[in-house]
Design a protein around this motif. Structure first.
Motif, mmCIF file in Angstrom:
data_model
loop_
_atom_site.group_PDB
_atom_site.id
_atom_site.type_symbol
_atom_site.label_atom_id
_atom_site.label_comp_id
_atom_site.label_asym_id
_atom_site.label_seq_id
_atom_site.Cartn_x
_atom_site.Cartn_y
_atom_site.Cartn_z
ATOM 1 N N TYR A 135 8.079 -28.956 17.122
ATOM 2 C CA TYR A 135 8.421 -28.659 15.729
ATOM 3 C C TYR A 135 9.670 -27.777 15.666
ATOM 4 O O TYR A 135 10.596 -28.024 14.893
ATOM 5 C CB TYR A 135 7.234 -27.969 15.026
ATOM 6 C CG TYR A 135 7.626 -27.340 13.715
ATOM 7 C CD1 TYR A 135 7.855 -28.143 12.592
ATOM 8 C CD2 TYR A 135 7.825 -25.965 13.602
ATOM 9 C CE1 TYR A 135 8.256 -27.566 11.389
ATOM 10 C CE2 TYR A 135 8.226 -25.391 12.425
ATOM 11 C CZ TYR A 135 8.441 -26.191 11.316
ATOM 12 O OH TYR A 135 8.860 -25.638 10.133
ATOM 13 N N GLU A 182 10.327 -29.940 1.906
ATOM 14 C CA GLU A 182 9.393 -29.745 0.782
ATOM 15 C C GLU A 182 8.807 -28.341 0.754
ATOM 16 O O GLU A 182 8.351 -27.881 -0.277
ATOM 17 C CB GLU A 182 8.254 -30.775 0.874
ATOM 18 C CG GLU A 182 8.722 -32.174 0.487
ATOM 19 C CD GLU A 182 7.667 -33.254 0.776
ATOM 20 O OE1 GLU A 182 8.022 -34.432 0.711
ATOM 21 O OE2 GLU A 182 6.499 -32.914 1.075
ATOM 22 N N ASN A 183 8.774 -27.690 1.917
ATOM 23 C CA ASN A 183 8.152 -26.360 1.979
ATOM 24 C C ASN A 183 9.187 -25.234 2.106
ATOM 25 O O ASN A 183 8.826 -24.088 2.397
ATOM 26 C CB ASN A 183 7.175 -26.299 3.163
ATOM 27 C CG ASN A 183 5.909 -27.088 2.870
ATOM 28 O OD1 ASN A 183 4.986 -26.563 2.261
ATOM 29 N ND2 ASN A 183 5.889 -28.349 3.242
ATOM 30 N N THR A 213 -4.815 -28.695 3.574
ATOM 31 C CA THR A 213 -3.337 -28.702 3.652
ATOM 32 C C THR A 213 -2.877 -29.664 4.759
ATOM 33 O O THR A 213 -1.997 -30.506 4.532
ATOM 34 C CB THR A 213 -2.807 -27.276 3.979
ATOM 35 O OG1 THR A 213 -3.374 -26.386 3.056
ATOM 36 C CG2 THR A 213 -1.310 -27.210 3.931
ATOM 37 N N SER A 214 -3.483 -29.562 5.930
ATOM 38 C CA SER A 214 -3.058 -30.426 7.037
ATOM 39 C C SER A 214 -3.313 -31.892 6.726
ATOM 40 O O SER A 214 -2.506 -32.765 7.047
ATOM 41 C CB SER A 214 -3.829 -30.083 8.309
ATOM 42 O OG SER A 214 -3.305 -28.928 8.853
ATOM 43 N N ILE A 256 2.384 -27.662 9.265
ATOM 44 C CA ILE A 256 3.361 -28.746 9.494
ATOM 45 C C ILE A 256 3.400 -29.073 10.990
ATOM 46 O O ILE A 256 3.305 -30.237 11.403
ATOM 47 C CB ILE A 256 4.780 -28.344 9.015
ATOM 48 C CG1 ILE A 256 4.781 -28.020 7.528
ATOM 49 C CG2 ILE A 256 5.787 -29.455 9.322
ATOM 50 C CD1 ILE A 256 6.115 -27.480 7.000
ATOM 51 N N ARG A 268 10.942 -33.920 6.477
ATOM 52 C CA ARG A 268 10.578 -34.012 5.050
ATOM 53 C C ARG A 268 9.706 -32.823 4.656
ATOM 54 O O ARG A 268 9.921 -32.185 3.626
ATOM 55 C CB ARG A 268 9.850 -35.337 4.787
ATOM 56 C CG ARG A 268 9.491 -35.550 3.322
ATOM 57 C CD ARG A 268 8.818 -36.891 3.079
ATOM 58 N NE ARG A 268 7.815 -37.248 4.063
ATOM 59 C CZ ARG A 268 6.594 -36.715 4.133
ATOM 60 N NH1 ARG A 268 6.223 -35.807 3.247
ATOM 61 N NH2 ARG A 268 5.749 -37.090 5.065
ATOM 62 N N LEU A 269 8.731 -32.493 5.517
ATOM 63 C CA LEU A 269 7.838 -31.379 5.179
ATOM 64 C C LEU A 269 8.591 -30.039 5.216
ATOM 65 O O LEU A 269 8.293 -29.136 4.435
ATOM 66 C CB LEU A 269 6.629 -31.360 6.112
ATOM 67 C CG LEU A 269 5.621 -32.491 5.862
ATOM 68 C CD1 LEU A 269 4.531 -32.512 6.944
ATOM 69 C CD2 LEU A 269 4.969 -32.373 4.486
ATOM 70 N N SER A 289 0.606 -37.792 3.798
ATOM 71 C CA SER A 289 1.936 -38.078 3.251
ATOM 72 C C SER A 289 2.771 -38.894 4.245
ATOM 73 O O SER A 289 3.699 -39.591 3.865
ATOM 74 C CB SER A 289 2.659 -36.778 2.890
ATOM 75 O OG SER A 289 3.041 -36.102 4.069
ATOM 76 N N PHE A 345 -0.674 -33.166 4.425
ATOM 77 C CA PHE A 345 0.577 -33.412 5.148
ATOM 78 C C PHE A 345 0.478 -34.709 5.954
ATOM 79 O O PHE A 345 1.396 -35.526 5.987
ATOM 80 C CB PHE A 345 0.901 -32.251 6.092
ATOM 81 C CG PHE A 345 1.342 -30.983 5.378
ATOM 82 C CD1 PHE A 345 1.646 -31.008 4.019
ATOM 83 C CD2 PHE A 345 1.473 -29.786 6.063
ATOM 84 C CE1 PHE A 345 2.065 -29.856 3.353
ATOM 85 C CE2 PHE A 345 1.893 -28.629 5.407
ATOM 86 C CZ PHE A 345 2.175 -28.662 4.048
ATOM 87 N N ASN A 390 3.905 -22.797 5.147
ATOM 88 C CA ASN A 390 2.928 -23.680 5.831
ATOM 89 C C ASN A 390 3.426 -24.220 7.178
ATOM 90 O O ASN A 390 3.100 -25.347 7.552
ATOM 91 C CB ASN A 390 2.571 -24.878 4.940
ATOM 92 C CG ASN A 390 1.928 -24.463 3.646
ATOM 93 O OD1 ASN A 390 0.977 -23.707 3.651
ATOM 94 N ND2 ASN A 390 2.464 -24.939 2.533
ATOM 95 N N MET A 440 8.641 -37.154 9.369
ATOM 96 C CA MET A 440 7.586 -36.370 8.703
ATOM 97 C C MET A 440 7.949 -34.877 8.756
ATOM 98 O O MET A 440 7.856 -34.164 7.760
ATOM 99 C CB MET A 440 6.264 -36.614 9.429
ATOM 100 C CG MET A 440 5.132 -35.699 9.043
ATOM 101 S SD MET A 440 3.716 -36.012 10.129
ATOM 102 C CE MET A 440 2.481 -34.940 9.440
#
Ligand code: HEM
Length: 525
Positions: free
Chosen positions: A265, A288-289, A139-140, A302, A284-285, A146, A143, A298, A281
């Motif tokens: 974050y 998306e999540n 997963t990381s 992230i 966007r994440l 991306s 991310f 997640n 980033m």
């Protein structure tokens, strides 16, 4: 791999190893391990003779380990095996061997050795660099990719170019503290990409927090070589056993991980919710999540993958560009050649852009040669195997730590005509005569290959092109009028650095200086 990077050589090179008391307690366990592992019929990779119990621990270098690995390469060949307190380490000394195993058997060689001291006392093991292979890693990594895949980096190029120009301006206006300006350039590029944060100057709080993250890991000294890392059961002892200041050091490691990844974050998430955050980033994440109930899936991945861009990307790129400066001071002829090429294309009228990459092959060669001449991770970076394999008649059991000797591979006289010198001409040859590309070595292998390599390549290229367009770079003169030459040796660390050095930056022509000033004025500076 700034901050989060743990060079394999440090995992064992440690003054505590000699502590007889620790060894005595654990001797029996090691004897039993030795007895069981010696029943293997296929030979292990060759290497120096291991002593009972400690194996080769007494020979593991604490400084410049790649030099010892290179000696072993000359005696034992492409694949060298050593054993330290029951743990196996394999060193790949050729590109072919590293590729065959770390790349082609990537599903087996993609985990990381554990760092029990850090794991037990902080959350740093959530950073992508340190995550063991598995679903959290995937997963990381997704991310991270991306944000720094080739397309994403292409889109970020105007911002990267802008930061290279800011670095020029600072060098001209504020003075020649190259390392500080360089660090600010790399940090600004990364913080913008990861969080949309605009860095305004050297005292930027986000830069301070991120730098503190890296430094706190450095404060641990030989990360991975603490007695707790060698014998995790010792982790049950209170931290003060390791010295009165140790609990504070560990607390600072823990806090810096949280400040750098979680707090940054949360700040961006909060700003994003209020519609105040610039796209990045992280934003966007988050989008998306986003779940129907307004929570974000997640979140841990992230936060820690966005923070990993700084911890893994800043120090490595900064240190590489610091080595470029040293090369320019010591090899003025390479600098001149680059400037002739630049002037042909830019005509003293404008500064270089990414569009000119094709027309400036010598600049590209300088970047490649810097990466080859002084790789910032000269002893590679540790992978951990999760299954037994046999390679070329050698048995490599599950749980073996595997590294590659970048230094030896990139200084091979069969591959490079002048391996010890800085000689960009190594890469100014027809395609069929190109030697091994250093980028295929210094960024690692397989599923753990550096995801930031496209970003690093772009940042380095535009920085090198811009610096050599605007400035003549030379050594300062001492009291007797002789040039003070920089040291080319490394300072060992999580990422290896050059020693600090001084340089003179003199604008080369009114045309280029005017182009810079006009650009800055158009940005309102
Ligand atoms: C010249 C600059 C750089 C060098 C020499 C470098 C080198 C490396 C190396 C050797 C590794 C370990 C690869 C392996 O284990 O096989 C690595 C991993 C990594 N690098 Fe870089 N790197 C650089 C720049 C960057 C940048 C700009 C970023 C920003 C995104 C970055 C992000 C990472 C991350 C997140 C990892 C961990 C990947 C993983 O464990 O799966 N690096 N890098």
């Amino acid at each position: 791999m700034a901050g989060g990077g743990i060079p394999s050589e440090l995992l064992f090179g440690n003054p505590w190893i000699g502590l007889g008391s620790v060894l005595a307690c654990l001797g029996l366990w090691l004897v039993l391990r030795n007895v069981f592992s010696s029943s293997q019929s296929i030979p292990y990779p060759p290497g120096p003779r291991a002593l009972p119990l400690i194996g080769n621990a007494h020979e593991m270098p604490t400084k410049h380990p790649w030099i010892k690995y290179t000696e072993w390469a000359k005696t034992y060949g492409d694949v060298v095996g050593v054993k330290i307190l029951g743990k196996r380490l394999v060193i790949f000394n050729s590109y072919q061997a590293a590729k065959e195993v770390l790349d082609k058997k990537s599903s087996i060689f993609s985990s990381r050795p554990r760092l029990p001291l850090v794991d037990m006392n902080s959350d740093w093991s959530l950073s992508l660099l340190l995550l063991p292979y598995g679903s959290d890693f995937q997963t990381s990594r997704k991310f991270m990719n991306s944000a720094v895949n080739p397309n994403a980096v292409r889109e970020a190029q105007p911002a990267i170019q802008e930061q290279a120009r800011v670095m020029l301006y600072r060098l001209w206006k504020e003075g020649p503290q190259f390392h500080q300006h360089n660090l600010l350039m790399q940090g600004s590029v990364i913080l913008k990409l990861a969080y949309g944060h605009e860095v305004l100057g050297h005292d930027d709080e986000w830069i301070q927090v991120s730098e503190r993250g890296g430094e706190s890991m450095e404060d641990l000294g030989t990360v991975g070589g603490h007695p707790v890392d060698l014998f995790p059961i010792l982790g049950k002892l209170p931290l003060w056993v390791w010295g009165s200041k140790f609990p504070k050091t560990m607390q600072s490691v823990k806090d810096s991980g949280i400040n750098m990844h979680v707090k940054t974050y949360e700040t961006v998430k909060d700003r994003h919710a209020k519609g105040l955050a610039a796209p990045s980033m992280a934003t966007r994440l988050i989008d998306e999540n986003m779940q129907k109930d307004g929570s974000v899936a997640n979140e841990q991945a992230i936060a820690w993958s966005a923070g990993s861009i700084y911890s893994a990307g800043s120090d490595t790129t900064t240190s590489t560009l610091d080595f470029f400066l040293i090369a320019m001071l010591l090899y003025p002829e390479a600098q001149k050649k680059a400037q002739v090429e630049l002037d042909k294309v830019l005509q003293h009228e404008r500064l270089p852009t990414f569009e000119e990459m094709e027309s400036l092959p010598y600049i590209t060669a300088i970047v490649k040669e810097t990466l080859r001449w002084r790789p910032v991770s000269p002893a590679g970076f540790p992978h951990l195997s999760t299954q037994d394999i046999t390679y070329n008649g050698m048995f490599i059991p599950a749980g073996t730590m595997a590294i590659w000797n970048s230094w030896y591979i990139l200084h091979d006289p069969k591959e490079y005509s002048y391996p010890e010198q800085f000689y960009p001409e190594h890469f100014v040859v027809p395609a069929e005569k190109q030697p091994l590309d250093p980028e295929d070595v210094i960024f690692g292998f397989g599923r753990r290959v550096c995801p930031g390599r496209h970003l690093a390549r772009s940042s380095l290229w535009i920085a090198v092109a811009s610096l050599l367009t605007l400035f003549d770079i030379s050594c300062p003169l001492d009291e007797e009028g002789k040039p003070t030459k920089p040291d080319t040796d490394y300072i060992d660390g999580l990422v290896s650095h050059p020693k600090p050095c001084k340089a003179v930056f003199k604008p080369r022509s009114d045309g280029y200086l005017k182009a810079l000033m006009q650009e800055r004025e158009s940005k309102g500076v």
